[in-house]
Design an enzyme around this catalytic site. Structure first.
Site, PDB file in Angstrom:
ATOM      1  N   TYR A  26      46.385  12.236  73.327  1.00  8.92           N
ATOM      2  CA  TYR A  26      46.324  12.417  74.569  1.00  8.92           C
ATOM      3  C   TYR A  26      47.270  11.978  75.481  1.00  8.92           C
ATOM      4  O   TYR A  26      47.231  12.600  76.780  1.00  8.92           O
ATOM      5  CB  TYR A  26      44.669  12.186  74.976  1.00  8.92           C
ATOM      6  CG  TYR A  26      43.501  12.662  74.144  1.00  8.92           C
ATOM      7  CD1 TYR A  26      43.351  13.862  74.068  1.00  8.92           C
ATOM      8  CD2 TYR A  26      42.847  11.909  73.255  1.00  8.92           C
ATOM      9  CE1 TYR A  26      42.553  14.600  73.170  1.00  8.92           C
ATOM     10  CE2 TYR A  26      41.903  12.283  72.452  1.00  8.92           C
ATOM     11  CZ  TYR A  26      41.633  13.579  72.641  1.00  8.92           C
ATOM     12  OH  TYR A  26      40.701  14.161  71.624  1.00  8.92           O
ATOM     13  N   ASN A  77      38.288  21.644  81.324  1.00 13.58           N
ATOM     14  CA  ASN A  77      38.369  20.934  79.920  1.00 13.58           C
ATOM     15  C   ASN A  77      36.933  20.423  79.432  1.00 13.58           C
ATOM     16  O   ASN A  77      36.470  19.429  80.046  1.00 13.58           O
ATOM     17  CB  ASN A  77      39.356  19.881  80.039  1.00 13.58           C
ATOM     18  CG  ASN A  77      39.633  19.367  78.435  1.00 13.58           C
ATOM     19  OD1 ASN A  77      38.839  19.548  77.630  1.00 13.58           O
ATOM     20  ND2 ASN A  77      40.655  18.547  78.552  1.00 13.58           N
ATOM     21  N   HIS A  83      33.129  22.569  71.599  1.00 10.61           N
ATOM     22  CA  HIS A  83      32.747  22.872  70.197  1.00 10.61           C
ATOM     23  C   HIS A  83      31.152  22.989  69.929  1.00 10.61           C
ATOM     24  O   HIS A  83      30.890  23.102  68.868  1.00 10.61           O
ATOM     25  CB  HIS A  83      33.615  21.989  69.191  1.00 10.61           C
ATOM     26  CG  HIS A  83      34.826  21.658  69.629  1.00 10.61           C
ATOM     27  ND1 HIS A  83      35.890  22.619  69.815  1.00 10.61           N
ATOM     28  CD2 HIS A  83      35.399  20.427  70.097  1.00 10.61           C
ATOM     29  CE1 HIS A  83      36.913  22.008  70.282  1.00 10.61           C
ATOM     30  NE2 HIS A  83      36.746  20.617  70.408  1.00 10.61           N
ATOM     31  N   HIS A 103      42.941  22.557  77.101  1.00 11.66           N
ATOM     32  CA  HIS A 103      42.853  21.261  76.044  1.00 11.66           C
ATOM     33  C   HIS A 103      44.329  20.577  76.042  1.00 11.66           C
ATOM     34  O   HIS A 103      45.300  21.155  76.019  1.00 11.66           O
ATOM     35  CB  HIS A 103      42.418  21.692  74.804  1.00 11.66           C
ATOM     36  CG  HIS A 103      41.077  22.503  74.558  1.00 11.66           C
ATOM     37  ND1 HIS A 103      40.012  21.668  75.028  1.00 11.66           N
ATOM     38  CD2 HIS A 103      40.792  23.841  74.673  1.00 11.66           C
ATOM     39  CE1 HIS A 103      38.941  22.321  74.939  1.00 11.66           C
ATOM     40  NE2 HIS A 103      39.538  23.654  74.852  1.00 11.66           N
ATOM     41  N   ILE A 104      44.132  19.363  76.257  1.00 10.26           N
ATOM     42  CA  ILE A 104      45.281  18.427  76.481  1.00 10.26           C
ATOM     43  C   ILE A 104      46.091  18.432  75.101  1.00 10.26           C
ATOM     44  O   ILE A 104      47.359  18.434  75.011  1.00 10.26           O
ATOM     45  CB  ILE A 104      45.177  16.979  76.768  1.00 10.26           C
ATOM     46  CG1 ILE A 104      44.456  16.798  78.370  1.00 10.26           C
ATOM     47  CG2 ILE A 104      46.137  16.379  76.601  1.00 10.26           C
ATOM     48  CD1 ILE A 104      43.731  15.694  78.555  1.00 10.26           C
ATOM     49  N   ARG A 114      37.363  21.608  65.412  1.00  8.74           N
ATOM     50  CA  ARG A 114      37.928  21.728  66.946  1.00  8.74           C
ATOM     51  C   ARG A 114      38.448  23.148  66.988  1.00  8.74           C
ATOM     52  O   ARG A 114      38.876  23.508  68.127  1.00  8.74           O
ATOM     53  CB  ARG A 114      38.974  20.665  67.158  1.00  8.74           C
ATOM     54  CG  ARG A 114      38.308  19.317  67.146  1.00  8.74           C
ATOM     55  CD  ARG A 114      39.472  18.328  67.850  1.00  8.74           C
ATOM     56  NE  ARG A 114      39.089  16.767  67.337  1.00  8.74           N
ATOM     57  CZ  ARG A 114      38.204  15.927  68.070  1.00  8.74           C
ATOM     58  NH1 ARG A 114      37.723  16.611  69.198  1.00  8.74           N
ATOM     59  NH2 ARG A 114      37.955  14.977  67.503  1.00  8.74           N
TER      60      ARG A 114
END
Ligand code: CA2
Length: 152
Positions: A26, A77, A83, A103-104, A114
């Protein structure tokens, strides 16, 4: 009524931990950095941002519902709720505002669980794997749609 020049920024569960752990996935930016990047990108186009992060799904739903009153779009986000959450998807679909999903990390290159997003088909904009800069990309693309510069 003219469209308000305000976006709701929603960050879901665990994103308050950004910058404290898992930098390989991240990066090192914090949630405050995410909110600043998003706010600055919106300000460049004359929009303001109301930011919320919560680890509680119901809080996120309430904020999304409230956005109907005074926001022109939502940048979200959803974290792990991406999910799992039909109710989050239903809230986004229910308010009828244009949505950008961010999403990062590159979720497509991670674990199979995911790869599916319950939010993806209610979002008009998808930005994945651009790190925190992806929020600025999402804001620009969402505002293009809101202001009619690009078809949604
Ligand atoms: O890549 C993303 O932005 C995610 O939405 C982040 C979620 C993950 O469940 C999604 O699959 C992809 C997780 C956010 C948790 O963030 C942390 C950051 C630092 C330390 C621990 C968790």
């Amino acid at each position: 009524m003219t469209s308000p020049r305000r976006l709701l920024l929603v960050n879901g569960p665990n994103l308050n931990l950004l910058g404290t752990r898992e930098p390989a996935i991240y990066g090192t930016a914090t949630l405050a950095d995410v909110e600043r990047v998003t706010t600055d990108a919106a300000a460049r186009r004359g929009f303001e941002v109301r930011a919320v992060q919560s680890n509680h799904e119901g809080v996120l739903l309430d904020e999304i519902h409230a956005a109907r009153q005074d926001c022109a779009g939502i940048v979200i986000n959803p974290g792990g709720l991406t999910h799992t959450s039909v109710v989050l998807r239903d809230a986004l679909s229910g308010v009828g505002l244009p949505v950008a999903e961010v999403h990062i990390s590159d979720v497509r290159a991670r674990e199979d669980f995911r790869h599916h997003s319950y939010v993806a088909d209610v979002a008009l904009v998808h930005v994945v794997g651009e790190g925190v800069a992806g929020y600025a990309t999402a804001v620009a693309r969402l505002i293009d749609i809101i202001t009619g510069q690009v078809e949604g």
